[in-house]
Design a protein around this motif. Structure first.
Motif, short mmCIF file in Angstrom:
data_model
loop_
_atom_site.label_atom_id
_atom_site.label_comp_id
_atom_site.label_asym_id
_atom_site.label_seq_id
_atom_site.Cartn_x
_atom_site.Cartn_y
_atom_site.Cartn_z
N HIS A 1 0.82 -1.22 0.00
CA HIS A 1 0.00 0.00 0.00
C HIS A 1 0.85 1.27 0.00
N HIS B 1 0.92 3.84 -2.80
CA HIS B 1 -0.30 4.62 -3.01
C HIS B 1 -0.22 5.97 -2.30
N GLU C 1 2.35 8.66 -9.22
CA GLU C 1 0.98 9.06 -9.55
C GLU C 1 0.62 8.77 -11.01
N GLU D 1 0.45 0.75 -9.58
CA GLU D 1 1.09 0.73 -8.27
C GLU D 1 1.03 -0.69 -7.71
N ASN E 1 -0.06 -1.20 -4.92
CA ASN E 1 -1.36 -1.11 -4.28
C ASN E 1 -2.47 -1.70 -5.14
N ASP E 2 -2.28 -1.67 -6.46
CA ASP E 2 -3.29 -2.20 -7.37
C ASP E 2 -3.45 -3.72 -7.26
N ASP F 1 -10.60 5.46 -7.81
CA ASP F 1 -9.60 5.54 -8.87
C ASP F 1 -9.93 6.59 -9.93
N HIS G 1 -8.69 9.98 -7.50
CA HIS G 1 -7.31 10.03 -7.98
C HIS G 1 -7.20 10.39 -9.46
N HIS H 1 -4.41 11.04 2.82
CA HIS H 1 -3.14 11.01 2.11
C HIS H 1 -2.13 12.04 2.59
#
Length: 152
Positions: free
Chosen positions: A33, A36, A42, A46, A48-49, A93, A97, A122
């Motif tokens: 994670h 992220h 960015e 990631e 994280n995905d 997403d 983001h 964040h």
């Protein structure tokens, strides 16, 4: 009855998301994670995905098991989880983001509240001292920021 199972599961997933986000993603799976919260990556894929797969595979298994057993309760639980996952993808997403540029200039107080709470989450780049681990339901102070602004 099946509709109630789907809807109940969808709403239960919000609580599950908070727990998983706080204690798993910001806990023992922080290594997945972390990126992220690192803005140098960015817009790209990631680590994280991978959580998509971690959550999708049991859902697919539940859906399969529920299907081969005459659409039992497991199928409808899986549908509720899958709908929550789709909502998560679109809101987190795409909207928050901006992986796909959509609803950038919204004036919707609810959407702005979710976006603001996520920004608060964040602002902490480490796994400790986090806040706002939920997704669709955020602390009331963020709702008040935008709902009160529209009443003036």
């Amino acid at each position: 009855m099946n509709f109630l199972i789907v809807i109940s599961t969808f709403f239960i997933m919000e609580g599950m998301t908070w727990l998983i986000h706080k204690y798993v993603m910001h806990g023992f799976l922080w290594s997945l994670h972390r990126d992220h919260h690192d803005y140098s990556n960015e817009g790209h894929v990631e680590k994280n995905d991978y959580f998509f797969l971690i959550f999708a595979l049991p859902t697919i298994a539940l859906m399969y098991y529920g299907t081969v057993n005459n659409y039992n309760i497991y199928f409808y639980i899986a549908v509720g989880i899958a709908l929550y996952g789709m909502a998560y993808f679109f809101v987190h997403d795409i909207f928050i983001h901006q992986r796909i540029k959509f609803l950038r200039d919204t004036k919707n107080p609810y959407l702005l509240s979710i976006r603001r709470a996520h920004k608060q989450h964040h602002k902490h780049t480490g796994k400790e001292r986090g806040e706002c681990f939920g997704f669709l339901w955020v602390p009331i102070k963020y709702f008040k920021m935008y709902f009160n602004r529209n009443k003036s």
